[in-house]
Write an enzyme that holds these catalytic residues in place. Structure first.
Site, PDB file in Angstrom:
ATOM      1  N   HIS A 142       0.787  -1.154   0.057  1.00  0.00           N
ATOM      2  CA  HIS A 142      -0.082   0.144   0.044  1.00  0.00           C
ATOM      3  C   HIS A 142       0.656   1.312  -0.111  1.00  0.00           C
ATOM      4  CE1 HIS A 142       0.806  -0.734   4.311  1.00  0.00           C
ATOM      5  NE2 HIS A 142       0.403   0.494   4.537  1.00  0.00           N
ATOM      6  N   HIS A 144       1.443   4.124   2.107  1.00  0.00           N
ATOM      7  CA  HIS A 144       1.517   4.584   3.464  1.00  0.00           C
ATOM      8  C   HIS A 144       3.230   4.702   3.191  1.00  0.00           C
ATOM      9  CE1 HIS A 144      -1.933   4.092   5.933  1.00  0.00           C
ATOM     10  NE2 HIS A 144      -2.154   4.992   4.986  1.00  0.00           N
ATOM     11  N   ASP A 146       5.594   4.577   5.297  1.00  0.00           N
ATOM     12  CA  ASP A 146       6.401   3.596   5.939  1.00  0.00           C
ATOM     13  C   ASP A 146       6.422   2.109   5.103  1.00  0.00           C
ATOM     14  OD1 ASP A 146       3.849   3.218   6.756  1.00  0.00           O
ATOM     15  OD2 ASP A 146       4.620   2.108   8.460  1.00  0.00           O
ATOM     16  N   HIS A 147       5.829   2.361   4.077  1.00  0.00           N
ATOM     17  CA  HIS A 147       5.905   0.977   3.125  1.00  0.00           C
ATOM     18  C   HIS A 147       6.327   1.395   1.664  1.00  0.00           C
ATOM     19  CE1 HIS A 147       3.613  -1.657   5.965  1.00  0.00           C
ATOM     20  NE2 HIS A 147       3.179  -0.489   6.564  1.00  0.00           N
ATOM     21  N   HIS A 200      -7.343  -0.910   5.424  1.00  0.00           N
ATOM     22  CA  HIS A 200      -6.597  -0.131   5.928  1.00  0.00           C
ATOM     23  C   HIS A 200      -6.353   1.099   5.087  1.00  0.00           C
ATOM     24  CE1 HIS A 200      -2.944   1.013   8.349  1.00  0.00           C
ATOM     25  NE2 HIS A 200      -2.199   0.896   7.402  1.00  0.00           N
ATOM     26  N   ASP A 219      -0.028  -4.084   6.271  1.00  0.00           N
ATOM     27  CA  ASP A 219      -0.786  -3.832   7.447  1.00  0.00           C
ATOM     28  C   ASP A 219      -2.476  -4.037   7.491  1.00  0.00           C
ATOM     29  OD1 ASP A 219       1.490  -2.445   8.229  1.00  0.00           O
ATOM     30  OD2 ASP A 219       0.777  -0.420   7.862  1.00  0.00           O
ATOM     31  N   HIS A 257       4.493  -5.121  10.991  1.00  0.00           N
ATOM     32  CA  HIS A 257       5.021  -4.388  12.138  1.00  0.00           C
ATOM     33  C   HIS A 257       5.034  -5.377  13.240  1.00  0.00           C
ATOM     34  CE1 HIS A 257       4.684  -0.206  10.672  1.00  0.00           C
ATOM     35  NE2 HIS A 257       3.576  -0.657   9.918  1.00  0.00           N
TER      36      HIS A 257
END
Length: 341
Positions: A142, A144, A146-147, A200, A219, A257
């Site tokens: 996805h 975001h 942090d991805h 998400h 996530d 995570h």
């Protein structure tokens, strides 16, 4: 057998050289103590990392690898097909940012390697260098940061192809190949199916390598938890989790995570009578106390202990005052409560 004896003989050394992490308190020690027995039984290897600390590497012919608690509770129940058994792969797992995991999926037969998401640039380049692997793909789950935040830096350094969710293509840096439900991705000889797990984020996808018995879920699903719905709806997220729950029970699940201990506190609050959950919460607390990771997990273990997959639990339904309600209603209430927990 000889390999197993060798690895078991090295356990005291592995425990000694584990060291500590300067990157994050979430990754304080290597997973040697908890995972070496299970890896020994499955042909896995533990390797020492360079500057980022430990690496968790799985080298398997017919893999179905689990976290320590999953191995103790659930041994493999089915053998893979002859075709899949001939496939040789390795998964390298390492810490990124404060609580992310980075993954590299490597096809030993062809040398192709995929990064599953890109929380950072340097940890991936360091691991590729230490392993002597060439990155051929990024598989984003996805959009975001942090991805996908490391996409452009890693693509520039390696010339890899970026694969990502079609529903978020405009938000995936450097995307070359948009994918969605039912599409196929190939990393050398390793073939994966794309599963739409929106909720998400709207277009979130997971990558299921059925012959290998593994899934990278980003996530969408966590150990004893699921992703907060920043963009999607309850019915969308519920349908996504149903798709994941329908995967074979022995599927190894790589989530993004280290949230397990916090998730366990919520899980036990809504289903305190679940004995499997009680055991798992205890095991997770012990593992985290030693600084060990609690990921990967399995579909079976999540169906037994994750409240977001236990919409049929009589205890959870009763606690929510939703006896007789359908799974969507139970899931929705569970997610609402977790958001306020």
């Amino acid at each position: 057998p000889a390999g197993r004896q060798c690895l078991l003989a090295l356990l005291p050394i592995l425990r000694t050289v584990g060291g500590t992490q300067g990157r994050s308190p979430a990754f304080a020690a290597p997973p040697a103590a908890s995972l070496a027995p299970s890896l020994a039984g499955r042909g896995g290897t533990l390797c020492r990392a360079s500057s980022v600390g430990w690496a968790l590497a799985f080298a398997c012919s017919a893999p179905s690898i689990r976290s320590a608690s999953a191995v103790r509770a659930h041994s493999a129940s089915a053998a893979r097909s002859t075709a899949s058994a001939s496939i040789s792969m390795e998964v390298a797992q390492f810490p990124c940012l404060s609580d992310n995991y980075g993954y590299l999926l490597h096809c030993k037969e062809t040398g192709a390697t995929a990064a599953i998401d890109t929380p950072e640039v340097e940890p991936y380049l360091e691991r590729l260098g230490s392993k002597g692997w060439k990155l051929t793909h990024i598989l984003n789950t996805h959009h975001h940061h942090d991805h996908a935040g490391g996409n452009l830096g890693i693509k520039e350094a390696t010339g890899c192809t970026v694969v990502g969710p079609k529903g978020e293509a405009s938000k995936i840096p450097g995307i070359d190949t948009p994918v969605d439900q039912g599409d196929t991705v190939k990393v050398g000889n390793l073939v994966g199916k794309v599963i739409n797990v929106g909720g998400h984020t709207m277009g979130h996808v997971a990558y299921h390598f059925e012959d290998l018995g593994i899934a990278f879920v980003g996530d969408s699903l966590f150990a004893m938890g699921c992703g907060r719905m920043f963009e999607g709806t309850y019915d969308q997220m519920y349908a996504s989790l149903q798709r994941l729950a329908a995967l074979p029970d022995d599927t190894t699940v790589y989530c993004a995570h280290e949230y397990t201990q916090a998730n366990g506190k919520f899980a036990i609050s809504v289903e305190p009578g679940n004995e499997a959950l009680q055991r798992r919460v205890k095991e997770v607390a012990e593992a985290r106390g030693r600084g060990e990771p609690t990921v990967p997990t399995t579909i079976r273990l999540e169906k037994e202990t994750n409240p977001f997959l236990r919409w049929d639990s009589p205890e959870i339904k009763k606690g929510f005052g939703l006896e007789g309600s359908d799974g969507l209603a139970v899931f929705s209430e569970c997610r609402k409560r977790k958001d306020k927990f």
